[in-house]
Enzyme design. Sequence first.
Site, PDB file in Angstrom:
ATOM      1  N   HIS A 242       0.781  -1.349  -0.078  1.00 17.45           N
ATOM      2  CA  HIS A 242      -0.306   0.259  -0.440  1.00 17.45           C
ATOM      3  C   HIS A 242       0.787   1.180  -0.139  1.00 17.45           C
ATOM      4  O   HIS A 242       0.961   2.185  -0.935  1.00 17.45           O
ATOM      5  CB  HIS A 242      -0.971   0.251   0.964  1.00 17.45           C
ATOM      6  CG  HIS A 242      -1.968  -1.413   1.239  1.00 17.45           C
ATOM      7  ND1 HIS A 242      -2.797  -1.657   0.558  1.00 17.45           N
ATOM      8  CD2 HIS A 242      -1.545  -1.984   1.876  1.00 17.45           C
ATOM      9  CE1 HIS A 242      -3.107  -3.019   1.435  1.00 17.45           C
ATOM     10  NE2 HIS A 242      -2.766  -2.827   2.238  1.00 17.45           N
TER      11      HIS A 242
HETATM   12  O1  RIB Z   1      -5.215   0.046   4.649  1.00 16.02           O
HETATM   13  C1  RIB Z   1      -3.919  -0.040   3.961  1.00 16.02           C
HETATM   14  C2  RIB Z   1      -3.664   1.313   5.240  1.00 16.02           C
HETATM   15  O2  RIB Z   1      -3.347   0.570   6.226  1.00 16.02           O
HETATM   16  C3  RIB Z   1      -2.108   0.511   4.812  1.00 16.02           C
HETATM   17  O3  RIB Z   1      -1.681   2.607   4.904  1.00 16.02           O
HETATM   18  C4  RIB Z   1      -1.385   0.122   6.669  1.00 16.02           C
HETATM   19  O4  RIB Z   1       0.210   0.778   6.344  1.00 16.02           O
HETATM   20  C5  RIB Z   1      -2.430   0.811   7.408  1.00 16.02           C
HETATM   21  O5  RIB Z   1      -1.687   1.852   7.961  1.00 16.02           O
END
Ligand code: RIB
Length: 312
Positions: A242
């Site tokens: 992500h």
């Molecule tokens: O949903 C994914 C996000 O939530 C990413 O930033 C992960 O690190 C969590 O913070």
Amino acid sequence: MPRKIIIDTDPGQDDAVAILLALASPQELDVLGITAVAGNVPLALTEKNARIICELAGKPNTKVFAGCDAPLKRPLVTAEHVHGKTGLDGPDWDDPTMALQPQHGVDFIIETLRAEPAKSITLCPLGPLTNIATAFEKAPDIIEKVEEIVLMGGAYFEVGNITPAAEFNIYVDPEAAEIVFKSGVPIVVMPLDVTHKALVTKPRNDAFRAIGSDVGIAVAEMTDFFERFDKAKYGSSGAPLHDPTVIAYLLRPALFSGRHINVEIETKSDLTLGMTVADWWGVTDRAANATFIGDLDSEGFFELLTSRLARF
Ligand code: RIB
Ligand code: CA
């Protein structure tokens, strides 16, 4: 001239890879500071994890600050089920020895934006938006000074990963997200729609491990742990990276595609709290306020990431 950025983060294995990618790219990015926020795990762990990663990168002089320890108006929701108890499960880590900065992360954000020329700093939130929103509320004068916000959060076609409707970063602090999305600052959003296409397949994780350095091996071990949640839930072929999409966008925006649209945040309904209501199809007359990224060249993304991680 490298682009000046502040990384706001809740490490988190994927945050860790994003921080490494940024610190591996000093020609393009000048990381003025890293502000930790409560999110994946409580603040005491996210700030510690940020320092662990800076030391792993051989950059113990990076300024790391602790920011807010809870959302603006709600109790903290964490994600140990994804990231493990420490938030950085996978490798065995030594405690960090580099110092945490004494200044509150929110005050660092305010002070830096006031001190630097207008439109010269990009904010890179990788977790709940509590620190950013708190800074904007405490010092509204800094809002117009921000060059751009490039954040990981939200979802439209992919809908939720923490509830059926909401992505974790937005869900944890929807009121903060509403402040940021209504601030008028140019925003680029990396939602699950694109991050779920940045999957660390086995060949890609083998390539991380094959780098052979402490960084390469640590990233492979973090990914081996971090992928469990998404593989079990989505049957995906690997962990979605992500947060590194935020940094990769700064380094090579041509890898990404999206639309400039209206995005608003659900802050009232219990059923859909934290949903990013993205007008992808332009069915409303609501003003566009964000560039919502929907796709990426995943091969190009992993080539960039792997080559930069090999620099350490
Ligand atoms: O949903 C994914 C996000 O939530 C990413 O930033 C992960 O690190 C969590 O913070
Ligand atoms: Ca994160």
